[in-house]
Design a protein around this motif. Sequence first.
Motif, short mmCIF file in Angstrom:
data_model
loop_
_atom_site.label_atom_id
_atom_site.label_comp_id
_atom_site.label_asym_id
_atom_site.label_seq_id
_atom_site.Cartn_x
_atom_site.Cartn_y
_atom_site.Cartn_z
N ARG A 63 0.82 -1.21 0.00
CA ARG A 63 0.00 0.00 0.00
C ARG A 63 0.85 1.27 0.00
NH1 ARG A 63 -4.49 -0.54 4.54
NH2 ARG A 63 -2.93 -1.84 5.58
N VAL A 64 2.01 1.22 0.63
CA VAL A 64 2.92 2.37 0.54
C VAL A 64 3.36 2.57 -0.90
CG1 VAL A 64 5.24 3.19 1.14
CG2 VAL A 64 3.75 2.28 2.92
N LEU A 65 3.75 1.49 -1.57
CA LEU A 65 4.21 1.61 -2.96
C LEU A 65 3.09 2.08 -3.89
CD1 LEU A 65 7.03 0.84 -4.40
CD2 LEU A 65 6.80 0.46 -1.94
N TYR A 66 1.87 1.73 -3.57
CA TYR A 66 0.71 2.16 -4.36
C TYR A 66 0.15 3.49 -3.87
CZ TYR A 66 -0.80 -1.34 -7.83
OH TYR A 66 -0.93 -2.13 -8.96
N ARG A 67 0.83 4.13 -2.93
CA ARG A 67 0.39 5.42 -2.39
C ARG A 67 -0.95 5.31 -1.67
NH1 ARG A 67 2.75 9.98 -4.65
NH2 ARG A 67 0.74 11.04 -4.55
N ARG A 68 -1.23 4.17 -1.10
CA ARG A 68 -2.45 3.98 -0.32
C ARG A 68 -2.19 4.13 1.17
NH1 ARG A 68 -3.55 3.78 -5.75
NH2 ARG A 68 -5.81 3.49 -6.00
N LEU A 69 -0.94 4.16 1.58
CA LEU A 69 -0.55 4.43 2.95
C LEU A 69 0.62 5.40 2.93
CD1 LEU A 69 -0.40 1.02 4.90
CD2 LEU A 69 -2.10 2.84 5.17
N PRO A 70 0.74 6.27 3.92
CA PRO A 70 1.94 7.11 4.01
C PRO A 70 3.15 6.25 4.38
CG PRO A 70 0.58 7.39 5.95
CD PRO A 70 -0.22 6.53 5.00
N ALA A 71 4.31 6.64 3.92
CA ALA A 71 5.51 5.86 4.20
C ALA A 71 5.85 5.83 5.69
CB ALA A 71 6.69 6.40 3.40
N ASP A 72 5.32 6.79 6.45
CA ASP A 72 5.58 6.80 7.89
C ASP A 72 4.46 6.13 8.68
OD1 ASP A 72 3.64 8.69 7.47
OD2 ASP A 72 4.72 10.35 8.42
N PHE A 73 3.69 5.26 8.02
CA PHE A 73 2.66 4.50 8.72
C PHE A 73 3.29 3.69 9.83
CE2 PHE A 73 -0.50 0.96 8.95
CZ PHE A 73 -1.61 1.74 9.23
N ASP A 74 2.53 3.47 10.91
CA ASP A 74 3.16 2.95 12.13
C ASP A 74 3.68 1.53 12.03
OD1 ASP A 74 0.74 1.63 12.15
OD2 ASP A 74 0.01 2.53 14.00
N THR A 75 3.26 0.75 11.02
CA THR A 75 3.78 -0.61 10.88
C THR A 75 4.96 -0.69 9.91
OG1 THR A 75 2.27 -1.13 9.07
CG2 THR A 75 1.50 -1.60 11.31
N VAL A 76 5.31 0.43 9.31
CA VAL A 76 6.34 0.46 8.27
C VAL A 76 7.55 1.26 8.75
CG1 VAL A 76 6.87 1.19 5.90
CG2 VAL A 76 4.60 0.26 6.45
N THR A 77 8.73 0.73 8.48
CA THR A 77 9.97 1.41 8.83
C THR A 77 10.70 1.82 7.56
OG1 THR A 77 10.20 0.10 10.85
CG2 THR A 77 12.17 1.21 10.04
N VAL A 78 11.11 3.07 7.49
CA VAL A 78 11.90 3.58 6.36
C VAL A 78 13.26 3.99 6.91
CG1 VAL A 78 12.10 5.30 4.54
CG2 VAL A 78 9.84 4.37 5.15
N ALA A 79 14.32 3.45 6.32
CA ALA A 79 15.68 3.76 6.76
C ALA A 79 16.52 4.17 5.56
CB ALA A 79 16.30 2.55 7.45
N GLY A 80 17.26 5.25 5.69
CA GLY A 80 18.15 5.68 4.61
C GLY A 80 17.66 6.97 3.97
N ASP A 81 17.94 7.12 2.70
CA ASP A 81 17.66 8.35 1.97
C ASP A 81 16.18 8.43 1.60
OD1 ASP A 81 17.54 10.52 0.27
OD2 ASP A 81 19.29 9.97 -0.91
N ARG A 82 15.42 9.12 2.41
CA ARG A 82 13.97 9.22 2.18
C ARG A 82 13.66 9.92 0.85
NH1 ARG A 82 9.24 9.27 5.39
NH2 ARG A 82 7.53 9.68 3.94
N GLY A 83 14.57 10.77 0.40
CA GLY A 83 14.34 11.46 -0.86
C GLY A 83 14.22 10.52 -2.05
N VAL A 84 14.96 9.41 -2.04
CA VAL A 84 14.87 8.44 -3.13
C VAL A 84 13.49 7.79 -3.13
CG1 VAL A 84 15.80 6.26 -4.03
CG2 VAL A 84 17.36 8.02 -3.16
N LEU A 85 13.01 7.44 -1.95
CA LEU A 85 11.68 6.85 -1.86
C LEU A 85 10.60 7.86 -2.26
CD1 LEU A 85 9.76 4.55 -1.02
CD2 LEU A 85 9.85 5.47 1.32
N ASP A 86 10.72 9.09 -1.79
CA ASP A 86 9.72 10.10 -2.11
C ASP A 86 9.66 10.35 -3.62
OD1 ASP A 86 9.08 10.37 0.53
OD2 ASP A 86 10.29 12.18 0.86
N LEU A 87 10.80 10.34 -4.29
CA LEU A 87 10.82 10.54 -5.74
C LEU A 87 10.10 9.38 -6.43
CD1 LEU A 87 11.82 12.19 -8.17
CD2 LEU A 87 13.90 10.78 -8.14
N TRP A 88 10.36 8.15 -5.97
CA TRP A 88 9.67 6.98 -6.54
C TRP A 88 8.16 7.14 -6.36
CZ3 TRP A 88 10.62 2.56 -9.29
CH2 TRP A 88 9.58 1.63 -9.32
N LEU A 89 7.73 7.50 -5.17
CA LEU A 89 6.30 7.61 -4.90
C LEU A 89 5.66 8.72 -5.72
CD1 LEU A 89 6.30 7.10 -1.03
CD2 LEU A 89 5.71 5.43 -2.79
#
Length: 263
Positions: free
Chosen positions: A232-258
């Motif tokens: 759901r994060v990859l499909y933009r159905r959940l925010p990447a900072d949803f409480d069950t999901v951990t994001v580590a590293g360069d958040r800018g790369v993920l944000d660009l993908w999304l």
Amino acid sequence: MSAFPYERYCSEIVSQTGLLRAAFQGADLTAPVPTCPDWTLADLLLHLGTAHRNIEKAARERGREPLADATPLTPADGPDPADADALDVWLADGARTLARTLRDAGPDARVRPFGIDQSASFWARRAAHETVIHRADAAATTGADYTVDAALAADCLDEWLEMVSLIMTLGIRPELKDLLGPGRTIHLHATDTPPEAEGEWFLDLTGDRIAWRHAHEKAAVAVRGPVADVLRVLYRRLPADFDTVTVAGDRGVLDLWLEKARF
């Protein structure tokens, strides 16, 4: 590559539609869909039911008319968007008819809804996963519970990456080239997939096209969590900072993908 037999996808079209139907019982059909801001709940249901019917029509009428003469159905061809009972019956009938027609056609039949010529197996998988994702939209709107079999969610994520890669290769979305650049890699790690499902993905955006593989490799950014939530994060159905999901590293790369990797 499909993870499941053809019959499984045909069955999932019906079962996932049933779960979606349950999610909107008693809900306000005029409520906005938070994950699809331009739609109401009724718009969402009409969109999905119309997609099912267009695939079914193409599977049933395959080869009977030139592609240029094919007229796709639109949501306006569906029932009254204010009539919840009619929408419920219409969705159920559409899903059952689509599954039956796909079974009759067989997995290797050529089917071409929306001007895209692919096998029936491609469209069975596409319809099943489209329904999985729009279930998430309905659940986000009504507050209904949302769970997905982990292996099915992993296959849905596989298909999403395949589609993004294909769309870029075909040149349909030239802005996808903006994803490419040195050091741009993403690692997805599902924490709950069964052993037979490959639950890690490595996205390599450092070359001249989007490449991905199942692998455990260090990346610029890593996304870790239950597979349905990573999906759901990859499909933009959940925010990447949803409480069950951990994001580590360069958040800018993920944000660009999304930002770029979407329909």
